[in-house]
Design a protein around this motif. Structure first.
Motif, short mmCIF file in Angstrom:
data_model
loop_
_atom_site.label_atom_id
_atom_site.label_comp_id
_atom_site.label_asym_id
_atom_site.label_seq_id
_atom_site.Cartn_x
_atom_site.Cartn_y
_atom_site.Cartn_z
N SER A 70 18.90 31.80 -11.50
CA SER A 70 18.75 32.24 -12.89
C SER A 70 18.30 33.70 -12.90
CB SER A 70 17.71 31.40 -13.65
OG SER A 70 18.17 30.09 -13.88
N LEU B 270 24.67 39.81 -10.36
CA LEU B 270 23.95 39.93 -11.62
C LEU B 270 24.79 40.64 -12.68
CD1 LEU B 270 20.38 40.75 -10.29
CD2 LEU B 270 21.39 38.55 -10.86
N TYR C 298 19.43 34.03 -18.32
CA TYR C 298 20.76 33.46 -18.06
C TYR C 298 20.75 32.60 -16.81
CZ TYR C 298 25.75 33.03 -17.16
OH TYR C 298 27.00 32.53 -16.94
N THR C 299 21.36 31.43 -16.94
CA THR C 299 21.60 30.53 -15.81
C THR C 299 23.08 30.20 -15.78
OG1 THR C 299 19.40 29.52 -16.08
CG2 THR C 299 21.01 28.32 -14.74
N PRO C 300 23.77 30.43 -14.66
CA PRO C 300 25.19 30.07 -14.60
C PRO C 300 25.40 28.57 -14.78
CG PRO C 300 24.37 30.71 -12.44
CD PRO C 300 23.30 31.04 -13.42
N TRP D 22 26.77 37.91 -14.19
CA TRP D 22 25.91 37.11 -15.06
C TRP D 22 25.60 37.86 -16.35
CZ3 TRP D 22 21.57 34.66 -11.49
CH2 TRP D 22 22.18 33.76 -10.59
N THR D 23 25.37 39.17 -16.24
CA THR D 23 25.08 39.98 -17.42
C THR D 23 26.27 39.97 -18.37
OG1 THR D 23 23.60 41.42 -16.17
CG2 THR D 23 24.45 42.29 -18.25
#
Length: 328
Positions: A243, A185, A261-263, A188-189
């Motif tokens: 997500s 995460l 957020y979704t990679p 992702w952040t």
């Protein structure tokens, strides 16, 4: 007309006197109120809480709130909305409150809020700065992303939305993030913050982030929200996170959804919309409304959140202060 400025020595007194009226327009005051609540717990050092009041000419003890601001030192000033339609009261009240703010032992370089009060504060600030330091000629300009503000549909509307109906029976689910997922995460952040220009993706000048945030801002933000239990993930039936979404800025009766957020490898499958719908349903069991902000580069009527059922509520603008020969 009799107006006066009150500079508060503690956030508790500020909230005691202003909260009831500020919460009449809670959505527009979500940043201001959230900051004041934090200051109430942490103390008012290196910050400012102030309000302009209109007094009854026959009874000076009777007063009406005209305008309020909260500001953090070396950070952001949050103006509230006007509680009067009288243009003269708005203009004079803003001038009086900003003069008091300038006299306080703190500085700020960002203004964030909604018009018309935002633009009036910006104009008064620039004129006051010029009169006090002509050589600096401080100005403000809007920084991206300028955001659309949205409010959530009702729980009943969400339950029949395509975003909710589409996930029923598929096994996908929402849950709070766990400690072993922190490294994932965090990546992702950072990707989210880099995408919107909050953090840079390199050390070259052209990649410098426009908000002058510390390089470990992603770690600090995620750590803080993780400890509060505000970070959630949308999972495939096997439990794999696909997500991410955060709860932010809880105030009196509402809160904000952020960091959706979704990679890239999981995009285009409807995960984000389903996650937002499911998370909103969860939050509406505790709060009366949920709000979120969308980059204004997107279509105001046709975007992920509008399709879920979120309704447009206004525009949030962030002004960054700068001087000639510098960049905002």
């Amino acid at each position: 007309m009799s107006l006066s400025v009150q500079r508060y020595q503690d956030a508790s007194t500020f909230l005691k006197e202003t909260r009831q009226q500020l919460e009449l327009y809670e959505l527009q005051h979500i940043y201001l109120l959230h900051t004041a609540f934090k200051l109430e717990k942490q103390g008012l050092r290196n910050s400012y809480c102030g309000a302009v009041w209109k007094h009854n000419k026959d009874d000076q003890e009777q007063k009406e709130l005209i305008f309020a601001i909260v500001a953090l030192d070396n950070d952001t000033l949050y103006p509230g909305v006007f509680f009067t339609q009288n243009e003269q009261e708005r203009r004079i009240g803003t001038q009086m409150l900003m003069e008091d703010f300038f006299a306080a032992p703190i500085e700020a370089n960002v203004i964030r809020g909604h018009d018309p009060s935002l633009s009036m504060v910006k104009s008064v600030w620039e004129k006051l700065a010029l009169s006090q330091s002509p050589s600096l000629n401080i100005s403000f300009k809007a920084t991206e992303p300028i955001c659309w503000t949205y409010t959530s549909p009702t729980e009943e509307e969400l339950k029949i939305s395509k975003a909710v109906v589409s996930i029923q029976g598929q096994g996908y689910f929402l849950r709070e993030a766990t400690t072993p997922e922190f490294p994932l995460l965090l990546a992702w952040t950072r990707a989210f913050l880099v995408h919107y220009g909050f953090l840079s993706n390199g050390n070259t000048p052209e990649n410098k982030n426009k908000f002058d945030l510390p390089s470990d801002f992603d770690f600090l933000e995620l750590t803080s929200e993780f400890q509060l239990g505000n970070v959630y993930v949308w999972c495939a039936p096997d439990g794999l996170p696909v997500s991410m979404v955060w709860k932010r800025r809880p105030v009196g009766t509402g809160c904000t959804i952020a960091y959706v957020y979704t990679p890239e490898r999981f995009r285009g499958r409807g995960y984000a919309g389903s996650m937002v719908a499911a998370f909103t349903l969860k939050l509406l069991k505790t709060y009366k409304y949920v709000t979120l902000m969308v980059d204004a580069k997107q279509d105001v009527k046709e975007n992920l959140y509008a399709r879920v059922g979120y309704k447009f509520a206004g525009t949030m603008i962030r002004y960054q202060g700068f001087t000639p020969n510098t960049t905002a």
